[in-house]
Design an enzyme around this catalytic site. Structure first.
Site, PDB file in Angstrom:
ATOM      1  N   ILE A  43       0.952  -1.281   0.077  1.00 30.10           N
ATOM      2  CA  ILE A  43       0.048   0.078   0.165  1.00 30.10           C
ATOM      3  C   ILE A  43       0.884   1.253   0.092  1.00 30.10           C
ATOM      4  O   ILE A  43       1.662   1.714   1.007  1.00 30.10           O
ATOM      5  CB  ILE A  43      -0.983   0.040   1.228  1.00 30.10           C
ATOM      6  CG1 ILE A  43      -1.754  -1.207   1.286  1.00 30.10           C
ATOM      7  CG2 ILE A  43      -1.795   1.282   1.215  1.00 30.10           C
ATOM      8  CD1 ILE A  43      -2.379  -1.526   2.635  1.00 30.10           C
ATOM      9  N   GLU A  44       0.993   1.973  -1.111  1.00 31.82           N
ATOM     10  CA  GLU A  44       1.924   3.077  -1.419  1.00 31.82           C
ATOM     11  C   GLU A  44       1.225   4.310  -0.972  1.00 31.82           C
ATOM     12  O   GLU A  44       0.038   4.378  -0.569  1.00 31.82           O
ATOM     13  CB  GLU A  44       2.329   3.329  -2.761  1.00 31.82           C
ATOM     14  CG  GLU A  44       3.081   1.970  -3.180  1.00 31.82           C
ATOM     15  CD  GLU A  44       3.768   1.919  -4.532  1.00 31.82           C
ATOM     16  OE1 GLU A  44       3.042   2.901  -5.336  1.00 31.82           O
ATOM     17  OE2 GLU A  44       4.780   1.337  -4.826  1.00 31.82           O
ATOM     18  N   GLU A  55       4.081  -7.794   3.096  1.00 37.52           N
ATOM     19  CA  GLU A  55       4.664  -8.758   4.127  1.00 37.52           C
ATOM     20  C   GLU A  55       3.931  -8.044   5.467  1.00 37.52           C
ATOM     21  O   GLU A  55       3.666  -8.518   6.405  1.00 37.52           O
ATOM     22  CB  GLU A  55       6.046  -9.101   4.306  1.00 37.52           C
ATOM     23  CG  GLU A  55       6.483  -9.634   2.909  1.00 37.52           C
ATOM     24  CD  GLU A  55       7.027  -8.515   1.988  1.00 37.52           C
ATOM     25  OE1 GLU A  55       6.190  -7.699   1.533  1.00 37.52           O
ATOM     26  OE2 GLU A  55       8.098  -9.041   1.323  1.00 37.52           O
TER      27      GLU A  55
HETATM   28 ZN   LIG Z   1       9.134  -4.921   2.684  1.00 35.39          ZN
END
Ligand SMILES: [Zn+2]
Length: 131
Positions: A43-44, A55
């Site tokens: 999720i940017e 992760e």
């Molecule tokens: Zn990472």
């Protein structure tokens, strides 16, 4: 080890990736020590720093649901084999033991398996703080 099921979950979450800047989609599936599955995607953010990897999304879900031990974590992404970044290796280490399996999957049939000591040798952990 349920690679097929875990890959399908990770791949499904990869499609949910919010990555308008890098266009690099990553999906993850964590199986906890009780056999429960958690999916995650990257999720940017326009401000970059708040970006969270797939992760850590999945591990955060596991911990917030009350489990603190990863049985298996499977990662898939837009690279042929997508490895966890350094920050994620540190977070995986926090919630792993010597039996935790880290699967880097190109697909459900082609994957590589590691232990945290392979990906984060000489890592920093709680024992280092306990002086
Ligand atoms: Zn990472």
């Amino acid at each position: 080890m349920e690679i097929k099921k875990m890959y399908e979950i990770a791949h499904e979450y990869q499609q949910r990736s919010y990555s308008p800047y890098s266009k690099y989609k990553v999906g993850c599936c964590v199986k906890d020590s009780n056999g429960k599955f958690y999916g995650g995607c990257n999720i940017e953010n326009a401000s970059y720093s708040p970006t969270i990897c797939a992760e850590r999304t999945a591990i955060s879900k596991m911990v917030s649901e009350g489990n603190q031990l990863i049985d298996t974590i499977l990662i898939t992404g837009d690279s042929e084999f997508t490895y966890p970044c350094g920050v994620c290796r540190q977070v995986i280490s926090e919630f792993s033991d010597e039996n935790t399996k880290i699967i880097i999957a190109k697909n459900e049939n082609e994957y590589r398996e590691y232990k945290i000591k392979d990906l984060l040798p000489h890592g920093f952990n709680g024992d280092d703080i306990d002086v």
